[in-house]
Design a protein around this motif. Structure first.
Motif, PDB file in Angstrom:
ATOM      1  N   ASN A  80      -4.241  -7.088  -2.584  1.00  0.00           N
ATOM      2  CA  ASN A  80      -3.866  -5.976  -1.714  1.00  0.00           C
ATOM      3  C   ASN A  80      -4.538  -4.664  -2.116  1.00  0.00           C
ATOM      4  O   ASN A  80      -4.986  -3.901  -1.257  1.00  0.00           O
ATOM      5  CB  ASN A  80      -2.354  -5.795  -1.730  1.00  0.00           C
ATOM      6  N   ASN A 140       5.169  -7.644  -2.249  1.00  0.00           N
ATOM      7  CA  ASN A 140       3.805  -8.171  -2.380  1.00  0.00           C
ATOM      8  C   ASN A 140       3.706  -9.109  -3.579  1.00  0.00           C
ATOM      9  O   ASN A 140       4.676  -9.325  -4.317  1.00  0.00           O
ATOM     10  CB  ASN A 140       2.792  -7.027  -2.472  1.00  0.00           C
ATOM     11  N   ASP A 142       4.089  -5.108   1.490  1.00  0.00           N
ATOM     12  CA  ASP A 142       3.428  -4.155   0.587  1.00  0.00           C
ATOM     13  C   ASP A 142       4.153  -2.813   0.514  1.00  0.00           C
ATOM     14  O   ASP A 142       3.676  -1.884  -0.120  1.00  0.00           O
ATOM     15  CB  ASP A 142       1.971  -3.945   1.030  1.00  0.00           C
TER      16      ASP A 142
END
Length: 367
Positions: free
Chosen positions: A13, A229, A278
């Motif tokens: 990410n 995440n 996230d």
């Protein structure tokens, strides 16, 4: 000016946000810029950063063009620049070592890693890729707790003759032995554990410093963080959390006039909530005493997209590292490390670190 050629370990990410950002800001006018501490840093723009090599261990990313791999599961960060042309740079199978925690195999595939069955490269293979790609800087985005893997890639950077930016809480820049090795090789080093642009730790530090400046005695504090995440999933293994908790705690303790007793300060990731993806939510509580020993407390809830929050800092760290290469400066970059990282070799207040970094960029100080 020539492009800044970078390689990355971990196409997760954080790197997805960084890579999107490089392209997002490419066609922007300076007057339209939002979200950057510096548009032009020492003559370099965000679009001057070029990814020339990438390593990962997930079968959904290995072998794919970087522009495609950054959107592959389990990545779940916000997509703010979806239309990125293929780069011609494919993700190479990396070395697993301790970069994968076994408990993650118990979760659904869209939340966790799926290990590639491709053969792991040797150290010689990694070094060769770094050299032939022309990489100047290697960024470490491995999962928290990847102690052996981080040291392995730091070793590869030294052998390949490339600078190293350590974005995770494994202590490389803040370890005098590693710092000396990079200095002897004349290679810049920035670390350890990247701060977010406006995240829980930087906010906690600013508030703790405010308490100190205003004469408020801080008696106890906590910072509890949740997210959905792979970083938060990885940290459910509490054995991988030691360096993270130490990094975040010392970052706050460093701005206090006197460090708190360990029983009166608790800072660290708390739980994994899959549907948050996230999005990171931080809960900060600070209890203190005002004039006349009168008690007070402050509570704060901060909600941010975790990965874009670090990408703006990473873009500046990369460009500072390039300036050091241009100026033939090796070893730990003290000023950028203090400003961009939670656990630098030496802590300064954020105001001091900011000015030191501005002086470094303007070539008023060597590191």
């Amino acid at each position: 000016m020539a492009n800044i050629k970078i390689a990355v370990v971990g196409v997760g990410n954080c790197f997805s946000s960084l890579f999107q950002g490089i392209h997002y800001y490419k066609d922007k006018e300076p007057s339209d810029i939002i979200g950057l501490m510096h548009w032009n840093l020492g003559g370099y723009l965000p679009s001057d950063i070029e990814v020339v090599a990438a390593f990962d261990i997930d079968k959904r990313k290995v072998g794919k063009d970087v522009s495609e791999a950054i959107f592959a599961p389990p990545n779940c960060t916000k997509v703010f620049c979806p239309d990125i042309a293929p780069t011609g740079v494919k993700v190479t199978m990396g070395c697993v070592l301790d970069g994968f925690s076994e408990h993650m195999s118990d979760y659904p595939e869209d939340q966790t890693f799926i290990l590639s069955n491709e053969k792991e490269p040797s150290k010689e293979d990694i070094v060769d890729i770094l050299k032939t790609s022309g990489a100047e800087i290697l960024l470490n985005y491995l999962p928290v707790g990847s102690e052996k893997a981080t040291r392995f890639y730091a070793e590869c950077a030294l052998e390949a003759g490339v600078a190293f930016i350590n974005n995770i809480p494994v202590f490389i820049a803040s370890d005098p032995v590693w710092a000396k090795r990079f200095e002897e090789k004349g290679l810049p080093l920035i670390g350890d554990d990247i701060k977010s642009q406006l995240g829980a730790t930087i906010t906690h530090r600013v508030l703790a410093n405010l308490f100190r400046k205003r004469g408020v005695k801080l008696d106890r504090t906590y910072q509890l963080n949740t997210g959905g995440n792979t970083d938060f999933l990885n940290m459910l293994n509490r054995h991988r959390l030691a360096s993270k908790k130490r990094s975040k705690t010392e970052a706050v303790q460093a701005v206090l006039e006197q460090p708190l007793d360990p029983k009166n300060i608790h800072i660290g990731p708390s739980d994994y909530v899959a549907w948050q993806k996230d999005n990171k939510i931080a809960f900060i509580r600070m209890e203190g005493r005002l004039f006349g020993d009168v008690p007070m407390h402050l509570e704060l809830r901060l909600s941010v997209e975790d990965s874009p929050n670090s990408a703006g800092v990473a873009i500046d760290a990369i460009r500072c590292c390039k300036l050091a290469l241009d100026r033939n400066i090796g070893g730990v970059l003290i000023s950028p490390s203090a400003y961009f990282m939670k656990h630098p070799p030496k802590q300064f207040t954020d105001d001091e670190a900011h000015q030191m970094t501005e002086d470094f960029i303007a070539a008023k100080r060597s590191n």
